[in-house]
Motif scaffolding. Structure first.
Motif, mmCIF file in Angstrom:
data_model
loop_
_atom_site.group_PDB
_atom_site.id
_atom_site.type_symbol
_atom_site.label_atom_id
_atom_site.label_comp_id
_atom_site.label_asym_id
_atom_site.label_seq_id
_atom_site.Cartn_x
_atom_site.Cartn_y
_atom_site.Cartn_z
ATOM 1 N N SER A 98 24.294 -86.917 65.909
ATOM 2 C CA SER A 98 23.248 -86.149 65.237
ATOM 3 C C SER A 98 23.770 -85.568 63.933
ATOM 4 O O SER A 98 23.117 -85.650 62.895
ATOM 5 C CB SER A 98 22.799 -84.972 66.103
ATOM 6 N N ASP A 99 24.969 -85.011 64.008
ATOM 7 C CA ASP A 99 25.587 -84.396 62.846
ATOM 8 C C ASP A 99 25.761 -85.398 61.726
ATOM 9 O O ASP A 99 25.427 -85.123 60.573
ATOM 10 C CB ASP A 99 26.966 -83.876 63.238
ATOM 11 N N LEU A 100 26.279 -86.565 62.092
ATOM 12 C CA LEU A 100 26.535 -87.599 61.102
ATOM 13 C C LEU A 100 25.230 -88.001 60.416
ATOM 14 O O LEU A 100 25.138 -88.111 59.189
ATOM 15 C CB LEU A 100 27.167 -88.797 61.798
ATOM 16 N N LEU A 101 24.199 -88.208 61.254
ATOM 17 C CA LEU A 101 22.906 -88.622 60.698
ATOM 18 C C LEU A 101 22.336 -87.526 59.791
ATOM 19 O O LEU A 101 21.790 -87.804 58.721
ATOM 20 C CB LEU A 101 21.930 -88.947 61.833
ATOM 21 N N LEU A 102 22.487 -86.276 60.226
ATOM 22 C CA LEU A 102 21.943 -85.181 59.411
ATOM 23 C C LEU A 102 22.711 -85.009 58.117
ATOM 24 O O LEU A 102 22.153 -84.608 57.102
ATOM 25 C CB LEU A 102 21.942 -83.870 60.212
ATOM 26 N N ARG A 103 24.008 -85.354 58.144
ATOM 27 C CA ARG A 103 24.765 -85.295 56.894
ATOM 28 C C ARG A 103 24.259 -86.348 55.930
ATOM 29 O O ARG A 103 24.088 -86.085 54.737
ATOM 30 C CB ARG A 103 26.254 -85.499 57.175
ATOM 31 N N ALA A 104 24.006 -87.544 56.467
ATOM 32 C CA ALA A 104 23.486 -88.608 55.608
ATOM 33 C C ALA A 104 22.097 -88.252 55.092
ATOM 34 O O ALA A 104 21.664 -88.692 54.031
ATOM 35 C CB ALA A 104 23.438 -89.919 56.375
ATOM 36 N N TRP A 105 21.418 -87.442 55.850
ATOM 37 C CA TRP A 105 20.038 -87.059 55.533
ATOM 38 C C TRP A 105 19.999 -85.843 54.615
ATOM 39 O O TRP A 105 18.955 -85.512 54.062
ATOM 40 C CB TRP A 105 19.315 -86.796 56.851
ATOM 41 N N ARG A 157 22.689 -81.266 56.500
ATOM 42 C CA ARG A 157 23.883 -80.643 57.043
ATOM 43 C C ARG A 157 24.979 -80.807 56.009
ATOM 44 O O ARG A 157 25.128 -81.894 55.458
ATOM 45 C CB ARG A 157 24.219 -81.359 58.357
ATOM 46 N N PRO A 158 25.728 -79.747 55.689
ATOM 47 C CA PRO A 158 26.783 -79.910 54.675
ATOM 48 C C PRO A 158 27.920 -80.765 55.225
ATOM 49 O O PRO A 158 28.168 -80.782 56.430
ATOM 50 C CB PRO A 158 27.241 -78.477 54.430
ATOM 51 N N HIS A 159 28.604 -81.475 54.331
ATOM 52 C CA HIS A 159 29.765 -82.255 54.750
ATOM 53 C C HIS A 159 30.936 -81.322 54.984
ATOM 54 O O HIS A 159 31.041 -80.286 54.338
ATOM 55 C CB HIS A 159 30.150 -83.253 53.657
ATOM 56 N N PRO A 177 34.660 -79.963 54.481
ATOM 57 C CA PRO A 177 35.381 -79.922 53.210
ATOM 58 C C PRO A 177 36.179 -81.204 52.997
ATOM 59 O O PRO A 177 36.816 -81.708 53.917
ATOM 60 C CB PRO A 177 36.326 -78.733 53.366
ATOM 61 N N GLY A 178 36.118 -81.723 51.794
ATOM 62 C CA GLY A 178 36.911 -82.896 51.467
ATOM 63 C C GLY A 178 36.273 -84.216 51.841
ATOM 64 O O GLY A 178 36.758 -85.267 51.451
ATOM 65 N N GLN A 179 35.200 -84.172 52.599
ATOM 66 C CA GLN A 179 34.573 -85.437 52.981
ATOM 67 C C GLN A 179 33.306 -85.659 52.175
ATOM 68 O O GLN A 179 32.619 -84.719 51.814
ATOM 69 C CB GLN A 179 34.219 -85.418 54.471
ATOM 70 N N THR A 180 33.011 -86.895 51.922
ATOM 71 C CA THR A 180 31.759 -87.206 51.242
ATOM 72 C C THR A 180 31.141 -88.415 51.901
ATOM 73 O O THR A 180 31.683 -88.984 52.844
ATOM 74 C CB THR A 180 31.988 -87.551 49.761
ATOM 75 N N MET A 181 30.024 -88.811 51.383
ATOM 76 C CA MET A 181 29.296 -89.934 51.940
ATOM 77 C C MET A 181 28.509 -90.500 50.776
ATOM 78 O O MET A 181 28.081 -89.751 49.896
ATOM 79 C CB MET A 181 28.352 -89.397 53.012
ATOM 80 N N ARG A 217 24.336 -93.427 46.001
ATOM 81 C CA ARG A 217 24.440 -92.100 45.393
ATOM 82 C C ARG A 217 25.431 -91.240 46.143
ATOM 83 O O ARG A 217 25.587 -91.390 47.355
ATOM 84 C CB ARG A 217 23.084 -91.382 45.461
ATOM 85 N N SER A 218 26.031 -90.321 45.414
ATOM 86 C CA SER A 218 26.885 -89.348 46.072
ATOM 87 C C SER A 218 25.994 -88.354 46.815
ATOM 88 O O SER A 218 24.901 -88.018 46.372
ATOM 89 C CB SER A 218 27.712 -88.602 45.032
ATOM 90 N N THR A 219 26.468 -87.879 47.951
ATOM 91 C CA THR A 219 25.670 -86.904 48.698
ATOM 92 C C THR A 219 26.255 -85.510 48.572
ATOM 93 O O THR A 219 26.068 -84.682 49.445
ATOM 94 C CB THR A 219 25.576 -87.294 50.177
ATOM 95 N N ALA A 220 26.968 -85.288 47.473
ATOM 96 C CA ALA A 220 27.514 -83.945 47.280
ATOM 97 C C ALA A 220 26.379 -82.931 47.149
ATOM 98 O O ALA A 220 26.433 -81.847 47.705
ATOM 99 C CB ALA A 220 28.409 -83.908 46.047
ATOM 100 N N ARG A 221 25.353 -83.317 46.384
ATOM 101 C CA ARG A 221 24.161 -82.451 46.339
ATOM 102 C C ARG A 221 23.001 -83.247 46.895
ATOM 103 O O ARG A 221 22.291 -83.931 46.172
ATOM 104 C CB ARG A 221 23.893 -82.013 44.891
#
Ligand SMILES: Nc1ncnc2c1ncn2[C@@H]1O[C@H](COP(=O)(O)OP(=O)(O)OP(=O)(O)O)[C@@H](O)[C@H]1O
Ligand SMILES: Nc1ncnc2c1ncn2[C@@H]1O[C@H](COP(=O)(O)OP(=O)(O)OP(=O)(O)O)[C@@H](O)[C@H]1O
Ligand SMILES: [Mg+2]
Ligand SMILES: [Mg+2]
Lengths: 525, 315, 341, 341
Positions: free
Chosen positions: A294-301, A304-306, A308-312, A317-321
């Motif tokens: 769930s967390d992973l999917l919500l991060r991609a969505w 949910r914040p990533h 620290p140090g991780q991105t997707m 597109r970057s999901t930083a914002r």
């Protein structure tokens, strides 16, 4: 046990000609149902056939318009004759697991001495029989648990009541395979003690595993009454459920092949074995702890914040914002199986639900719903509903779920993030959902899909990743992609702290576990 | 029927006519006592009285006068929410040709379209009470004084304060703290007095601006055994504060003649109706009653003009 | 845009009744505004009953009087409704009403042009609302506490602005804001009508309007399809502050006077009006029309009690009981409909 | 039953934090009462800061003052809490406080024995609460409207009873209800302590207490389980009315005076106290301790502002901002805990 056990094969429940209408909808239209002691009775039917309504009437929560209902299992104040596990969970989110399971002892019984001790013993025993005593803290607040554990708490409550007739309305819809097997072991133990179990499920394999006979409902009528499951094959069951419109069960394997060389739709580069969804790919993820997925999917969505140090990277597109709003507009879609929490607006109409994502995507001021398009969605996904202006509460559980999936179809989504999207959807209707996902993949899109049902992942995915937290610990493709392999990999990944304790498919101790519901009762009395 | 058949100055008799009494709020018994004076006088003339409550809202006050006129009131007595809130009220009364008299609080300065204004001279009372409290405080060996004030958005409160400050500076007293009431309850006055005495244990006088302030401060002085050591005087006056005056917890009461204002206001309205001469402005002083003078016939008369006997005993 | 409102597939603000498909359009609209109709009917009934005793009740003078005193309450209730639909509450409106009224009057008395004074009051109101919105939407604080704080702060500032002195307003151009006419309709009435119609259209016909209901119905579900939940809440609270300022300007223009306590108790009246009209404090339910009917009912009852000359001590009792009756009547019609269905 | 309170598996009133398994019992209890502790800490902080400017702040006299003025608010907040936990609201408590105080005083002044006068006030308070309960639980009306009606009716009746005149109370036996001592502890303090402890035990340890949370948590689920939802609501509202009467008796006994307006504004203060203490207006969350800490914070801030001699025009601003700070501090500790976890 104080109440004498009725002899095996005596009728515990007899229903004759039951009808119930909601406005112009005839939910039940002359239903017959007979349940005997010591059997697991499968109650089958397409979404909206009337299963939940029937069980609610048997449990005394709804009233019938006409018809006869006889519950032979005599109950008392201390021991209800019928216990029910609801499809849409009916837990008290602010209260503890203990209080939610031992409702009777804690909330309903008088102030006899030792009440709390007995309640704790009963709750612990009920959880232990389900193999959950090590993962669910009795003091935890139920509202903080993930859906599968809430489901286990609700089941444990049903077991702890020690009723002669146990009604289970899609108890397995959000459970993983080991949890399901644990439940079935308990059910077998209960039936050996003369308890009658009514089980609603849309998973034929589970039905065949545990049930003895089946009753099939179609549009509020009994179309097959007490058929032994040995006498009927899946195709015949499906035909009984949906009539002539039955589609072949042997679903096509995904048509689309991964397009190589194209940039990935979703990329999680920082993990040990990177997670990646390429164009044309349907990628499954599985883990013992559903909240990791769930967390992973919500991060991609973007909800949910990533860490620290991780991105997707999503659709290049970057999901930083990132936010759900940006994701929708970039061509991502998200469906959650926890519909009551994540999807349904109790006060708004079905139509509003169907046009919701479009409104986000299309930044129009005037919210003029495209009724014709909504009607097409209703037809395409066979959503059974009285009226587009009806509130979602007038839809059966499976139909609510179809509604939440269907609304992404007109958006031209390129990446679908799926968090158990078919929870409670019937076999027949799942095909529509599968086809919609296939179409996206064929067009060069893709999906990242978590499912509690490994069968579904095996049938539909190009590749399945096994997760521990956000780490990919194993990847299954091609011939490795089988249900057994998935379950094995899950067990290998499992540490007791991370989720359900390792439990191999089919390796469950055939002897009744010490803490099953029968002995729970013994402790209570 | 002509709604103005009994217009000002035309009537032969006022018997059977309706009079509306517009109170700013019922939170303070003062406006009930004005009402009681209004009724006393109205009964003499055979006038029917209806009371309206504005709940301190100028909007409600204007709605009330219009409703009263619609309901057939031929005379009006008003205790307005504030002086500045009166122009639209006066306009409404003028349009309906209804005489209107003020009690307690007057119209906006410069207004002319009213029959009479019977008001207490708050400024003068402020001066007098300030002087009284200061003298008493100094007799007790100090010159620091605290004040329990009405909300300072009321112009009577501002006038009291201005008057009191004048006396304090003239007579050498120091106003160390002003605590403003919000709910005007005794319990509020009690907490405020407690806090006043905690922050300034060296004060020797308390200036009360409203009745509950006297009751609340007296309660604290008794609890802290400071009766006599700290002087206490207040404006208004009710059976409760008169009893406190009698027992000596309070040294002085500046009585606002609520009942008297009510009777005067009706008299002026009736005169206007009958075409008799009226007096535009009637400023009433707030006579001082002290523990010693309480039983004098003069003081008893003042008490009768302050609150009705139904409110409690006079001595 | 006018077609939006009559769209038969438009969604009712009534959460409970699934509308039957088909059926005459008029009946469907009636069903959609069932609560509002019952309350409007209660208003008319009170006036008619009253007129048998006191014929002045249905005189045009009295009706104008009712309209004039209801206007500020209706406008404040509209803002309150926006907040309540998102499952929030705005206790600050009474104080913001006082503060912005005082600000407008003080500016006028410093010879600021009417337009600037009005804009100043609007800006102050919107700012108060924005502060509420930021605390609720961004900081995640409880609306009850946040708006209680703003209530307390705004009430206190209302005293500070003019040292507690009430402000008479002489400006005739300012006075004409309320008393002016346009096409024979007095301005205050025009304002109310325009605002109610506009907000009803926004609520039922625009994306943002629908999001208000989504946020109030299930905030998490709204966030998860990309509804800008924070933005929606910010707008709702800011609009509530702005509408309180609007009501204050109208009221000060009418009374030619501003006081630091003018809005005392208006917040409770506004919430009551909205809830009587059928909105739920749990969010997701309510219409602009409901704010209108609720506010008018409250005013009509007050007017009736005054016209009858009920002893003021008993007024609270009578007012309370009539409101209870109206709400009960609404409840009973809901019962019978559900049974019959 | 005393074992119940320290039961480590007992349920937290905190909605957000799942408790970690194991850990020392003290830490678990601290986590359970996290909000309450933060607010209690805020109270102490305010007093300590104050004492640097005004040393009298932490004198025993001043602390007694705070306790004495907080007592009625705490007791009313306890009743309010019971209602709020069921997802209801009780706006009538302020008026019921006034009405029952006036009733007690009027009875005493008619030479009714003290005991009977107290019982009379209690009966009146419980009756008001019962009426609220019946309208909410049996007739299914919105709590906000129902209790607003009772508020209006009770306030009006408080004036009717004694024609608006305040009632001085001479009875010394009545006076000793508040001022008496038991084992060296003054009665009012004893009452508060006993009520808070008792209600905390009831809420966390008894069947009925847990039912309150069940009803507020998910009313439908509670009904399905077999919780007597109506009965529980009836009890909550009746208890709220009764506790308002209790507070009124204590207060009138202290002040030796009853007024028809004594309770003005207490309802908002009580709701604010409960919410500041950490309860949610959406039900299911809150503790008796939260009512206590919230009410004490409100009183302490008022006391500080008075002691500092803040210009009364600015008092509302200061009070509001301090409350906002306390609530923000609470929010921040919640954040950092979540982040850290
Ligand atoms: N409260 C209600 N109001 C109106 N219609 C309802 C209501 N509850 C159920 N229905 C209708 O009754 C029918 C049967 O619903 P029910 O929930 O029993 O189906 P089900 O067999 O349990 O389906 P599922 O597999 O999706 O759970 C559906 O068509 C549904 O729309
Ligand atoms: N939109 C968001 N922006 C930032 N952080 C968020 C957002 N949504 C969720 N979170 C983070 O996730 C935490 C938990 O959120 P929430 O309880 O809503 O979902 P959840 O963890 O999936 O629920 P559960 O696991 O109990 O089913 C929040 O405290 C917050 O830190
Ligand atoms: Mg179902
Ligand atoms: Mg989660």
């Amino acid at each position: 046990m104080t109440a004498p056990s009725p002899p095996l094969h005596a009728s515990l429940l007899t229903v004759r000609g039951l009808t119930r209408a909601f406005g112009s909808t005839r939910a039940l239209d002359g239903v017959d149902l007979t349940v005997k002691a010591g059997e697991v009775h499968a109650l089958l039917g397409a979404n909206g056939a009337g299963k939940s309504t029937l069980l609610a009437i048997v449990a005394g929560i709804e009233s019938a318009d006409t018809g006869d209902l006889e519950v032979a299992a005599g109950g008392s104040r201390d021991r209800p004759s019928v216990a029910i596990v609801y499809q849409e969970l009916s837990l008290l989110p602010h209260l503890s697991v203990l209080e939610n399971i031992a409702t009777h002892e804690l909330l309903l019984a008088g102030r006899a001495r030792g009440r709390r001790r007995r309640a704790r013993a009963a709750a612990r025993a009920a959880l232990a029989s389900l193999g959950q005593d090590t993962v669910i803290d009795l003091a935890a607040r139920v509202g903080d648990l993930p859906l599968d554990r809430q489901q286990m708490v609700e089941i444990a409550r049903g077991l702890a009541q020690g009723a002669r007739l146990l009604l289970l309305d899609e108890p397995t819809a959000s459970l993983n395979r080991p949890q399901v097997e644990r439940l079935f072991t308990v059910l077998r133990g209960l039936t050996a003690d003369g308890v009658g179990v009514v089980l609603v499920s849309h998973r034929f394999r589970e039905i065949r595993e545990v049930a003895d006979v089946a009753t099939v409902l179609r549009d509020g009528r009994t179309v097959a009454d007490r058929v032994p499951l040995t006498d009927i094959d899946d195709q015949a069951l499906l035909t009984a459920m949906v009539g002539d419109a039955a589609r072949a069960l042997d679903r096509p394997t995904p048509v689309a092949d991964a397009v190589t060389g194209e940039p990935p739709l979703l990329e999680l580069p920082d993990t040990e074995a990177p997670l990646r969804v390429g164009p044309g790919e349907v990628v499954g993820i599985t883990s013992l702890d559903p909240s990791a997925a769930s967390d992973l999917l919500l991060r991609a969505w973007g909800d949910r914040p990533h860490p620290p140090g991780q991105t997707m990277r999503v659709l290049g597109r970057s999901t930083a914002r990132w936010s759900p709003r940006r994701a929708v507009r970039a061509g991502v879609g998200y469906v959650s199986g926890n519909r009551a929490r994540d999807g349904v607006w109790g006060n708004l109409s079905v139509l509003e639900h169907l046009v919701g994502p479009q409104r986000v995507a299309r930044r129009r001021l005037i919210a003029r719903p495209d009724v014709a398009a909504a009607r097409r969605l209703v037809d395409r996904f066979a959503i059974k509903l009285p009226d587009l202006t009806a509130p979602p509460g007038a839809l059966s559980g499976g139909n609510q779920q179809k509604m939440l999936f269907a609304r992404w179809a007109p958006l031209g989504v390129r990446l679908l993030l799926l968090d158990d999207p078919t929870r409670g959807v019937d076999l027949h209707a799942k095909v529509d959902i599968f086809q919609a996902i296939d179409e996206i993949a064929t067009d060069g899109g893709g999906a990242l899909w978590w499912s509690s049902d490994p069968e579904e992942l095996v049938a539909r995915c190009h590749r399945v990743h096994v997760l521990v937290g956000a780490q990919v610990t194993a990847t299954l493709t091609g011939t490795e992609l089988t249900e057994t392999q998935i379950v094995d990999a899950l067990n290998a990944s499992g540490t007791p702290a991370a989720g359900t304790p390792p439990l191999l498919a089919g390796s469950v101790d055939p002897v009744r576990p010490a803490g099953h519901a029968g002995s729970v009762e013994g402790e209570i009395q | 029927q002509d709604s103005n058949s009994a217009a000002q100055g035309q009537a032969k008799t006022v018997k059977g006519l309706k009079l509306a009494y517009l109170a700013p709020s019922l939170d303070i018994s003062y406006w009930q006592w004005v009402y009681s004076g209004v009724r006393q006088e109205a009964r003499k003339h055979g006038i029917k009285v209806t009371q309206y409550n504005a709940n301190n809202s100028p909007g409600a006050q204007l709605a009330n006068i219009k409703t009263a006129i619609a309901a057939g009131a031929k005379m009006i007595v008003i205790g307005p929410v504030s002086s500045t809130s009166t122009p639209p009220v006066l306009a409404a009364a003028k349009a309906a040709k209804v005489p209107i008299s003020f009690a307690g609080i007057g119209p906006q300065p410069g207004a002319t379209d009213y029959t009479s204004a019977i008001t207490a001279d708050n400024h003068r009372t402020g001066v007098e009470e300030g002087s009284f409290v200061c003298k008493q405080a100094k007799q007790r060996g100090g010159n620091k004084v605290g004040m329990l004030s009405l909300p300072q958005d009321r112009e009577n409160a501002q006038k009291y304060l201005r008057g009191a400050r004048k006396s304090f500076s003239r007579e050498g007293c120091k106003l160390v703290q002003i605590l403003q009431a919000r709910t005007l309850t005794v319990s509020e006055a009690v907490s405020q007095t407690n806090d006043l005495l905690t922050a300034h244990p060296d004060i020797t006088g308390i200036y009360g601006m409203y009745d509950a302030a006297g009751t609340g401060a007296a309660k604290v002085l008794k609890t802290r055994r400071l009766v006599g050591k700290i002087a206490l005087a207040t404006a208004d006056g009710s059976p409760t504060t008169v009893a406190l005056l009698k027992e000596g917890t309070l040294q002085g009461l500046f009585l606002q003649e609520a009942v008297g204002q009510g009777t005067q206001a009706v008299t002026q309205d009736v005169n206007a109706m009958l075409g008799k001469p009226t007096t535009r402005n009637i400023p009433l002083s707030e006579p001082l009653v002290t523990t010693r003078s309480l039983n004098s016939p003069d003081s008893q008369k003042v008490l009768r003009r302050t609150y009705p006997s139904s409110a409690g005993p006079y001595n | 845009m006018t077609t939006v409102r009559t769209d038969p597939n438009d969604i009712t603000s009534d959460p409970v009744q699934p509308l039957r498909r088909g059926g005459p359009r008029l009946l469907r609209t009636a069903a959609r505004f069932r609560v509002e109709l019952v309350i409007a009917f209660a208003c008319v009934l009170v006036e008619l009953l009253l007129s048998t005793v006191q014929s002045a009740a249905i005189s045009s003078g009295n009706i104008t009087n009712i309209a004039q005193s209801a206007a500020p309450l209706v406008i404040i209730a509209l803002g309150q409704l926006l907040v309540i639909v998102t499952a929030g509450i705005d206790l600050s409106v009474g104080s913001v009403f006082s503060l912005t009224g005082i600000i407008a009057a003080a500016m006028l008395n410093h010879h600021v042009p009417t337009g600037v004074a009005v804009l100043g009051a609007f800006a102050a109101g919107a700012l108060c609302g924005l502060v509420n919105g930021v605390c609720v939407a961004v900081l995640g604080l409880a609306p009850f506490i946040v708006t209680l704080v703003t209530y307390s702060v705004a009430a206190s500032l209302a005293f500070v602005v003019t040292s507690g002195n009430s402000q008479p307003v002489g400006s005739t151009s300012f006075g004409s804001i309320n008393s002016g006419h346009y096409l024979g309709v007095p301005n205050y009435l025009l304002c109310v009508i325009v605002l109610v119609v506009l907000l009803q259209l926004v609520l039922s016909g625009t994306t943002q309007g629908r999001w208000l209901y989504a946020v109030g119905s299930n905030e998490r579900a709204a966030r998860l399809i990309g509804v800008p939940v924070r933005g929606i809440k910010l707008v709702a609270y800011t609009a509530s502050g702005l509408l309180a300022a609007f009501a204050a300007v109208l009221s000060v223009s009418y009374l030619a006077n501003a006081e630091a306590t003018a809005g005392n108790g208006l917040e409770l009246q506004a919430i009551a009006a909205v809830v009587i009209g059928g909105a739920s404090l749990f969010g997701g339910v309510g219409s602009a029309v409901s704010a209108l009917t609720g506010a008018v009912l409250v005013t009509v009852i007050q007017n009736a009690v005054n016209l009858l000359g009920v002893n003021s001590f008993y007024q609270g009792t009578i007012t309370g009981l009539v409101i209870l009756l109206a709400v009960l009547a609404e409840r009973v019609t809901r019962r019978s409909r559900t049974r019959g269905a």
